[in-house]
Design a protein around this motif. Structure first.
Motif, short mmCIF file in Angstrom:
data_model
loop_
_atom_site.label_atom_id
_atom_site.label_comp_id
_atom_site.label_asym_id
_atom_site.label_seq_id
_atom_site.Cartn_x
_atom_site.Cartn_y
_atom_site.Cartn_z
N ASP A 156 0.81 -1.21 0.00
CA ASP A 156 0.00 0.00 0.00
C ASP A 156 0.85 1.26 0.00
O ASP A 156 0.59 2.21 -0.73
CB ASP A 156 -0.91 0.03 1.23
CG ASP A 156 -2.07 -0.94 1.08
OD1 ASP A 156 -2.15 -1.56 0.02
OD2 ASP A 156 -2.86 -1.08 2.03
N ARG B 15 1.11 4.21 -2.80
CA ARG B 15 0.80 5.60 -2.47
C ARG B 15 1.94 6.53 -2.86
O ARG B 15 1.72 7.57 -3.47
CB ARG B 15 0.49 5.75 -0.98
CG ARG B 15 0.06 7.17 -0.67
CD ARG B 15 -0.62 7.28 0.63
NE ARG B 15 0.30 7.10 1.74
CZ ARG B 15 0.02 7.45 2.98
NH1 ARG B 15 -1.14 7.97 3.25
NH2 ARG B 15 0.88 7.27 3.94
N ALA C 207 -16.08 2.65 6.88
CA ALA C 207 -14.70 2.72 7.37
C ALA C 207 -14.67 2.92 8.88
O ALA C 207 -13.62 3.22 9.44
CB ALA C 207 -13.97 3.86 6.67
N ALA D 266 -16.02 5.31 10.58
CA ALA D 266 -15.81 6.72 10.92
C ALA D 266 -16.98 7.32 11.69
O ALA D 266 -16.94 8.48 12.06
CB ALA D 266 -15.55 7.54 9.66
N THR E 240 -2.73 1.90 5.68
CA THR E 240 -2.56 3.24 5.13
C THR E 240 -3.51 3.42 3.96
O THR E 240 -3.87 2.48 3.27
CB THR E 240 -1.13 3.44 4.62
OG1 THR E 240 -0.75 2.27 3.91
CG2 THR E 240 -0.18 3.72 5.75
N SER E 241 -3.87 4.66 3.72
CA SER E 241 -4.78 4.95 2.63
C SER E 241 -3.98 5.07 1.34
O SER E 241 -3.08 5.90 1.23
CB SER E 241 -5.52 6.26 2.93
OG SER E 241 -6.01 6.82 1.74
N LYS F 87 -7.66 10.90 3.48
CA LYS F 87 -8.93 10.19 3.69
C LYS F 87 -10.08 11.17 3.94
O LYS F 87 -11.24 10.81 3.83
CB LYS F 87 -8.82 9.26 4.91
CG LYS F 87 -7.95 8.05 4.68
CD LYS F 87 -8.21 7.09 5.84
CE LYS F 87 -7.04 6.19 6.10
NZ LYS F 87 -7.21 5.43 7.34
N SER G 229 -12.67 9.80 6.09
CA SER G 229 -13.42 8.65 5.57
C SER G 229 -14.93 8.86 5.66
O SER G 229 -15.69 7.92 5.79
CB SER G 229 -13.07 7.36 6.33
OG SER G 229 -11.70 7.09 6.20
N GLU H 292 -15.97 14.86 1.11
CA GLU H 292 -15.28 15.01 -0.16
C GLU H 292 -15.88 16.15 -0.97
O GLU H 292 -15.16 16.94 -1.58
CB GLU H 292 -15.35 13.70 -0.94
CG GLU H 292 -14.35 12.69 -0.41
CD GLU H 292 -14.76 11.25 -0.64
OE1 GLU H 292 -15.54 10.99 -1.58
OE2 GLU H 292 -14.30 10.37 0.12
#
Lengths: 359, 267
Positions: A93, A97, B167, B169, B228-229, B234, B237, B243
């Motif tokens: 990941d 990234r 997620a 959140a 990790t994103s 994020k 999330s 967004e």
């Protein structure tokens, strides 16, 4: 001059009160003849830029522009370098990234550099003199128009478009027929030999179908459902269906247990629940989102899409939001082994309204 | 433009302009570290929940801290529900996350600094559990986070994601209530919440989601927390709202600013 332009009415003329002045062609009722109320103010005085007057500033602008072009070059090369420097073959990941991040930053710099430099060049360094390009009239002069007519006439004679009526009409007919296969083929995308209205009106639920857990499909005993519990339910056998998701979309159910004394039930629906266990369709009657945000103390069901709220104690009647109808209730009971089963299908179509839905 | 040349006088030691800032920073770090050391020291406690002495200690704590609302017999008053049969898990969750004692009557009890040590919390739990049987504090084998993450993810999406967000959140509920975010929540508290259904959360008993499945869900949440994103920021999330807010304000703002710059006359 400027004063006049600001106050347009100062040029207005008071019309003579005499009736029917033939010379001006004005009607007798006209009191004031407005002059053109807005005079063209012309261009503002030319203002020299600092880059025109100060050679140092001009040099600095030149530096900025070529530096931006350099940055763009660096960005482009950097993107290539990042592609090489951050391989993603490991599938990690963090590696992915870093790769996307630095390639993106490089490419952004390369394009932004060119754009910013070009605009700064144009604004600060290129000639800044105001000029006027008069817009030419839309209508062509008579000579041009006659020539165009002549061309059309000639083309018509030479092609025989006006004369050979059969040829022309078959052309028009062919053009009309040309898109028809597409229309027919598109229509063929609808499910064959299936009435969509019937599909919408019925679900997998039927008399004796067991309520099972989503996603495992294991049957639920009434004793499993303790007070305050929520079960997400699918009909038994759903997981073996060929078009599983099509059926699931209609048949999903939420099972809740309340204190029997908290339920305020209609007389004809008293036997639809079992010891305070109630089952309701999870498809919102507004636009079909899954309604499953159950609050065990207030007994409210909330739809996350448009905040419709349903009161589980009162047959899921709408207490807030855009939904118009209560959630359909699934009549349930227990079989001889103590498992929860449906008494029948839903007694009304689930989900949002559609054209052929009665009421 | 007039250019003034600055006089350069070097200040060093305690007369340096940054001296005060450095001093305050050092003070804060030392205090914080010392506090963290102290508060951690009592986190691990071995308490026998069955022992009569534990129950007696718990009863004393209950009488002085909880009985105002829950009643001296823990059978509830107009201010608070009965605790008979809620079990040790419920008490350990509510007190252990700082939700109880409540700061005020409101739509929802919220997480705040813990009012009791872990030992006192367990004593309270032992007392409440002694009133009537109820869900117990889960065993460590279900809390290790080494379960089936994929299965946990599927169960989470079916049973939990509609309120807690896919997620974890968190999200809004009705009338000022909300589903809290699940990152940073201890495994034991996640398990206890599922087993007891605190406040407006429904109950997910072991007949619905078995202990092993609860372990899978915890594993999924811990996996989410530690991964990790790949896609960059994020934004909490939170999905389309966050967004959209970002792109409409920051993104569109940048476009407007650029447009203004492009069309403005150069000075």
């Amino acid at each position: 001059m400027a004063q006049d332009a600001k106050n347009g009415s100062s040029d207005a003329v008071v019309a003579a009160p005499s009736a029917g002045d033939v010379n001006t062609g004005l009607s007798a009722g006209t009191a004031v003849i407005p002059a053109d109320s807005f005079a063209n103010p012309g261009h503002p005085p030319h203002r020299a830029r600092v880059t025109d007057t100060d050679p140092k500033k001009e040099k600095r602008a030149v530096r900025t522009v070529y530096t931006l072009f350099y940055i763009s070059i660096v960005g482009s090369i950097g993107a290539i370098a990042a592609y090489v420097a951050f391989p993603i073959e490991s599938g990690d990941d963090v590696a992915i990234r870093l790769s996307t991040l630095f390639i993106g930053v490089g490419m952004a710099l390369s394009l932004f550099g060119i754009g910013l430099a070009a605009i700064h060049w144009g604004k600060a360094l290129m000639s800044d003199k105001e000029g006027v390009d008069e817009r030419h009239p839309v209508r062509g002069d008579d000579e041009t128009r006659l020539a165009a007519q002549e061309i059309f006439k000639q083309a018509n004679e030479e092609s025989g478009f006006g004369r050979r009526a059969l040829v022309r009409n078959t052309l028009i007919g062919a053009l009309i027929a040309f898109p028809l296969p597409g229309v027919v083929l598109l229509r063929g995308l609808a499910p064959q030999d299936q009435d969509p209205v019937a599909l919408l009106k019925h679900t997998m639920w039927d008399k004796g179908v067991r309520l099972t857990r989503d996603p495992s499909g294991t049957p639920i005993k009434a004793s499993d459902v303790t007070l305050g519990s929520v079960f997400h339910v699918i009909p038994e056998g759903l997981n073996d269906m060929e078009h599983k998701l099509d059926e699931k979309a209609k048949a999903i159910v939420l099972l809740m247990r309340l204190k029997p004394e908290d339920l305020i039930e209609d007389a004809d629906r008293k036997d639809w629940s079992y010891n305070g266990i109630v089952a309701y369709s999870k498809v919102c009657t507004h636009v079909g989102c899954p309604v499953a945000l159950y609050e065990q103390q207030t007994h409210h069901l909330l739809c996350p899409c448009h905040q419709s709220q349903f009161d589980v104690t009162k047959h899921c009647e709408v207490i807030f939001g855009p939904a118009k109808r209560p959630l359909p209730q699934l009549p349930i009971t227990v079989d001889s082994e103590g498992y929860l089963v449906a008494q029948s299908d839903f007694t009304e179509p689930v989900g949002p309204s559609f054209w052929e839905r009665v009421s | 433009m007039i250019r003034s040349t600055k006089k350069k006088t070097k200040k060093t030691g305690r007369r340096h302009p940054m001296a005060t800032v450095a001093l305050v920073a050092i003070g804060l770090i030392v205090t914080g570290a010392a506090y963290a050391g102290f508060s951690n020291s009592s986190a691990i406690a071995e308490v026998d929940l069955q022992a009569q002495s534990t129950i007696d200690e718990g009863q004393k704590l209950f009488a002085s801290n909880c009985a105002t609302c829950h009643g001296i017999q823990a059978d509830g008053t107009d201010e608070g529900p009965s605790l008979i049969g809620v079990g040790a898990a419920s008490t350990h969750f509510q007190v252990g996350t700082g939700r109880m004692p409540l700061a005020f009557q409101g739509p929802q009890g919220m997480v705040k600094p813990k009012q009791f040590t872990e030992e006192q919390t367990l004593q309270l739990a032992a007392y409440v559990a002694s009133l009537a049987p109820g869900p117990g504090i889960p065993e460590a084998q279900y809390l290790d986070g080494d379960g089936d993450v994929a299965n946990g993810g599927e169960l989470f999406r079916v049973n939990c994601a509609m309120c807690h967000n896919v997620a974890g959140a968190g999200g809004a509920l009705t009338e000022g209530k909300w589903a809290p975010k699940l990152s940073g929540v201890a495994s034991v508290h996640i398990y206890e919440a599922m087993a007891t259904g605190p406040q407006n959360m429904p109950v997910f008993n072991n007949a619905n989601i078995s202990s092993d499945e609860k372990r899978d869900i915890i594993s999924y949440l811990k996996y989410l927390e530690n991964s990790t994103s790949v896609g960059g920021f994020k934004l909490g999330s939170l999905g389309p709202v966050a967004e959209g807010l970002f792109i409409w304000i920051i993104g569109l703002g940048a476009v407007v600013a650029l447009t203004v710059w492009v069309t403005a006359k150069s000075n």
